[in-house]
Design an enzyme around this catalytic site. Sequence first.
Site, short mmCIF file in Angstrom:
data_model
loop_
_atom_site.label_atom_id
_atom_site.label_comp_id
_atom_site.label_asym_id
_atom_site.label_seq_id
_atom_site.Cartn_x
_atom_site.Cartn_y
_atom_site.Cartn_z
N ASP A 131 0.79 -1.21 0.00
CA ASP A 131 0.00 0.00 0.00
C ASP A 131 0.84 1.28 0.00
N CYS A 167 -16.43 -6.50 -16.88
CA CYS A 167 -17.51 -5.55 -16.55
C CYS A 167 -18.58 -5.53 -17.64
N CYS A 180 -22.19 -3.56 -17.76
CA CYS A 180 -22.64 -3.24 -16.40
C CYS A 180 -22.18 -1.84 -15.99
N CYS A 218 -21.81 0.02 -10.33
CA CYS A 218 -21.00 0.80 -9.40
C CYS A 218 -21.13 2.29 -9.70
N CYS A 269 -19.28 0.59 -3.80
CA CYS A 269 -19.07 0.19 -5.20
C CYS A 269 -18.57 -1.25 -5.31
C1 B12 Z 1 -4.42 6.34 -3.70
C2 B12 Z 1 -5.20 5.12 -3.23
C3 B12 Z 1 -6.54 5.29 -2.90
C4 B12 Z 1 -7.30 6.57 -3.18
C5 B12 Z 1 -7.64 6.62 -4.69
C6 B12 Z 1 -8.30 5.33 -5.20
C7 B12 Z 1 -7.88 4.91 -6.59
N1 B12 Z 1 -8.64 3.97 -7.13
O1 B12 Z 1 -6.93 5.39 -7.18
C8 B12 Z 1 -8.52 6.44 -2.22
C9 B12 Z 1 -8.19 7.08 -0.88
C10 B12 Z 1 -9.84 7.04 -2.74
C11 B12 Z 1 -8.58 4.92 -2.05
C12 B12 Z 1 -9.72 4.23 -1.71
C13 B12 Z 1 -9.79 2.84 -1.59
N2 B12 Z 1 -8.76 2.00 -1.55
CO1 B12 Z 1 -6.93 2.52 -2.03
N3 B12 Z 1 -5.17 2.83 -2.63
C14 B12 Z 1 -4.56 3.85 -3.14
C15 B12 Z 1 -3.12 3.52 -3.52
C16 B12 Z 1 -2.19 4.04 -2.43
C17 B12 Z 1 -2.65 4.05 -4.89
C18 B12 Z 1 -3.65 3.83 -6.05
C19 B12 Z 1 -3.21 4.59 -7.29
O2 B12 Z 1 -2.07 4.49 -7.74
N4 B12 Z 1 -4.12 5.41 -7.86
C20 B12 Z 1 -3.83 6.23 -9.02
C21 B12 Z 1 -4.51 5.67 -10.27
C22 B12 Z 1 -4.22 6.56 -11.46
O3 B12 Z 1 -3.94 4.39 -10.52
P1 B12 Z 1 -4.73 3.03 -10.36
O4 B12 Z 1 -5.61 3.13 -9.15
O5 B12 Z 1 -3.79 1.88 -10.44
O6 B12 Z 1 -5.71 3.00 -11.64
C23 B12 Z 1 -5.28 3.10 -12.98
C24 B12 Z 1 -4.39 1.99 -13.49
O7 B12 Z 1 -4.69 0.79 -12.76
C25 B12 Z 1 -4.77 1.88 -14.97
N5 B12 Z 1 -4.81 0.49 -15.43
C26 B12 Z 1 -5.83 -0.35 -15.27
N6 B12 Z 1 -5.48 -1.57 -15.73
C27 B12 Z 1 -4.22 -1.48 -16.19
C28 B12 Z 1 -3.41 -2.43 -16.79
C29 B12 Z 1 -2.12 -2.05 -17.20
C30 B12 Z 1 -1.25 -3.11 -17.76
C31 B12 Z 1 -1.67 -0.71 -17.04
C32 B12 Z 1 -0.33 -0.29 -17.51
C33 B12 Z 1 -2.53 0.26 -16.42
C34 B12 Z 1 -3.79 -0.15 -16.02
O8 B12 Z 1 -6.09 2.41 -15.06
C35 B12 Z 1 -6.53 2.91 -13.82
C36 B12 Z 1 -7.26 4.23 -14.01
O9 B12 Z 1 -6.40 5.20 -14.57
C37 B12 Z 1 -3.17 1.93 -3.55
C38 B12 Z 1 -1.90 1.22 -3.09
C39 B12 Z 1 -0.81 1.30 -4.13
N7 B12 Z 1 0.40 1.64 -3.71
O10 B12 Z 1 -1.05 1.06 -5.31
C40 B12 Z 1 -4.35 1.61 -2.58
C41 B12 Z 1 -5.30 0.46 -3.00
C42 B12 Z 1 -5.66 0.67 -4.44
N8 B12 Z 1 -6.49 0.71 -2.19
C43 B12 Z 1 -7.07 -0.35 -1.78
C44 B12 Z 1 -8.33 -0.37 -1.10
C45 B12 Z 1 -8.71 -1.66 -0.40
C46 B12 Z 1 -9.16 0.76 -1.12
C47 B12 Z 1 -10.65 0.82 -0.72
C48 B12 Z 1 -11.46 -0.42 -1.15
C49 B12 Z 1 -10.75 1.02 0.83
C50 B12 Z 1 -12.17 1.20 1.34
N9 B12 Z 1 -12.96 0.13 1.48
O11 B12 Z 1 -12.56 2.30 1.68
C51 B12 Z 1 -11.10 2.12 -1.44
C52 B12 Z 1 -11.65 1.82 -2.84
C53 B12 Z 1 -12.06 3.04 -3.61
C54 B12 Z 1 -12.15 2.74 -5.11
N10 B12 Z 1 -13.37 2.65 -5.61
O12 B12 Z 1 -11.11 2.58 -5.77
C55 B12 Z 1 -6.36 -1.60 -2.25
C56 B12 Z 1 -7.11 -2.13 -3.49
C57 B12 Z 1 -7.60 -3.53 -3.41
C58 B12 Z 1 -8.43 -3.86 -4.67
N11 B12 Z 1 -8.93 -5.07 -4.70
O13 B12 Z 1 -8.60 -3.06 -5.56
C59 B12 Z 1 -4.93 -1.02 -2.63
C60 B12 Z 1 -4.23 -1.72 -3.79
C61 B12 Z 1 -4.07 -1.14 -1.33
C62 B12 Z 1 -3.53 -2.56 -1.12
N12 B12 Z 1 -2.24 -2.73 -1.04
O14 B12 Z 1 -4.27 -3.53 -1.05
N13 B12 Z 1 -7.37 4.36 -2.33
S1 SF4 Z 2 -20.35 -3.15 -10.67
FE1 SF4 Z 2 -18.78 -1.94 -11.70
S2 SF4 Z 2 -16.88 -3.09 -11.40
FE2 SF4 Z 2 -18.58 -4.52 -10.97
S3 SF4 Z 2 -18.99 -5.54 -12.95
FE3 SF4 Z 2 -20.36 -3.79 -12.83
S4 SF4 Z 2 -19.23 -2.15 -13.89
FE4 SF4 Z 2 -17.73 -3.74 -13.39
S1 SF4 Z 3 -15.62 3.86 -2.33
FE1 SF4 Z 3 -17.70 4.74 -2.08
S2 SF4 Z 3 -17.49 6.92 -2.54
FE2 SF4 Z 3 -15.59 5.89 -3.28
S3 SF4 Z 3 -16.01 5.42 -5.43
FE3 SF4 Z 3 -16.71 3.61 -4.28
S4 SF4 Z 3 -18.89 4.00 -3.82
FE4 SF4 Z 3 -17.99 5.93 -4.47
#
Ligand code: B12
Ligand code: SF4
Ligand code: SF4
Length: 339
Positions: free
Chosen positions: A126, A182, A185, A188, A239
């Site tokens: 994380d 997805c 759908c 979310c 979601c």
């Molecule tokens: C910042 C962060 C948050 C932020 C932003 C969330 C987000 N989705 O970015 C906040 C505070 C809102 C948050 C919330 C949550 N988080 Co958080 N968070 C992080 C963190 C530290 C970084 C994520 C990040 O880099 N975001 C920036 C965006 C741009 O990158 P991304 O999320 O990876 O998404 C992009 C890429 O994946 C890209 N992409 C998709 N597929 C592919 C494939 C390839 C090959 C490539 C190149 C790119 C690509 O497209 C996406 C959109 O641009 C990670 C830990 C980590 N170090 O990675 C945990 C992490 C994502 N969080 C986690 C969790 C559990 C949560 C919550 C569920 C907690 C909760 N119950 O409240 C929520 C979920 C919210 C949600 N709907 O996503 C888990 C995810 C588990 C999972 N199964 O997804 C992580 C991985 C922590 C961990 N080590 O387990 N989080």
């Molecule tokens: S609820 Fe969202 S993440 Fe889950 S299958 Fe539907 S579109 Fe995909």
């Molecule tokens: S974690 Fe809750 S507020 Fe954040 S994107 Fe999912 S449903 Fe929305």
Amino acid sequence: MNVLPTAPLRELAHQVGFDLVGFARAEPIPPESLLSWVAAGYAADMDWMGERAAERLDVSILLPGARTVISFANNYWRDDAASVDSPIARYARGRDYHSTLRDRMKAFRKTLSLRYPELGTYGGVDSGPMMEKVWAARAGLGYVGKNGCFITESHGSWVLLATLILDAEVDDYGAGPAADRCGACRRCLMSCPTGALVGNGRVDARACLSYQTIENRERQVPEAFRVKFDNLVFGCDICQEVCPLNRRPVFADHARFEPRAVAALGAVELAALTPEQYQELIPGTALARARYDGLRRNAAYALGVAKQASARGVLEKLSGDASELVRTAALWALSQLEP
Ligand code: B12
Ligand code: SF4
Ligand code: SF4
């Protein structure tokens, strides 16, 4: 360094307690998804997301000579009766997952270094500057859904991730990201109470209740988001709960994921936590990130949203609290109660 065989590494990962493991080549990540997310302001005040973007996009900055990234996942879903109505997100109800996954990775690395004393590694859970969902996708564990969560075939999105970089190659990198399931759908997107899902699996943290309840812990939450704290005190699972790919969750049968006593408390009890109760219940859980006042602020909002008349007493007490954050939240909550 020789090419490492993946079969014994997979076995070791399962032995130390991980449910899923996969391997990816340590190639740079195309910068677009991270940089455009930060540029759009979606990182809110999580400045560290942009500040260490170079490392996030290229793991060889973290470990010179990086060749392989191992992604590990642990299922954490449970349905224990005592925590079924908890206002705490599922991932935070048991022991702090950071230490659970770190301990497992530590055990994995220990054996690895005995087998390969020359091997260089860098690990994180994380908080490390790594894009863990991207690595999990590249390692073949699943894909990022429209809800921004990483979804696996076997455990849905109820998994937490850990990531380990190696400066050696392995003999099998698998097939890369799993197919997007997805389809058409949009559940979310329709269910997110604040419109934080802005498309293509991107989350605007400013609007996400997970961010507002956990990371934004020193200020008042804007009223438009505060009014959505519906039985929600720490984190948000909406979601994920609505996702059809989460319909068949698997019980995480391990004491580390067992809900702790705090997960049996409702918003009234959380709002009324004394410093002594906080010390007894919170350290060692992920809730510690919100801190004492942040947790009570959130609980006060939730009571205001519930318009729970029986909470008047605790809210009146909090309206005289030493913390300005808590006092203001309690006064707002009182203003929401029926006269
Ligand atoms: C910042 C962060 C948050 C932020 C932003 C969330 C987000 N989705 O970015 C906040 C505070 C809102 C948050 C919330 C949550 N988080 Co958080 N968070 C992080 C963190 C530290 C970084 C994520 C990040 O880099 N975001 C920036 C965006 C741009 O990158 P991304 O999320 O990876 O998404 C992009 C890429 O994946 C890209 N992409 C998709 N597929 C592919 C494939 C390839 C090959 C490539 C190149 C790119 C690509 O497209 C996406 C959109 O641009 C990670 C830990 C980590 N170090 O990675 C945990 C992490 C994502 N969080 C986690 C969790 C559990 C949560 C919550 C569920 C907690 C909760 N119950 O409240 C929520 C979920 C919210 C949600 N709907 O996503 C888990 C995810 C588990 C999972 N199964 O997804 C992580 C991985 C922590 C961990 N080590 O387990 N989080
Ligand atoms: S609820 Fe969202 S993440 Fe889950 S299958 Fe539907 S579109 Fe995909
Ligand atoms: S974690 Fe809750 S507020 Fe954040 S994107 Fe999912 S449903 Fe929305």
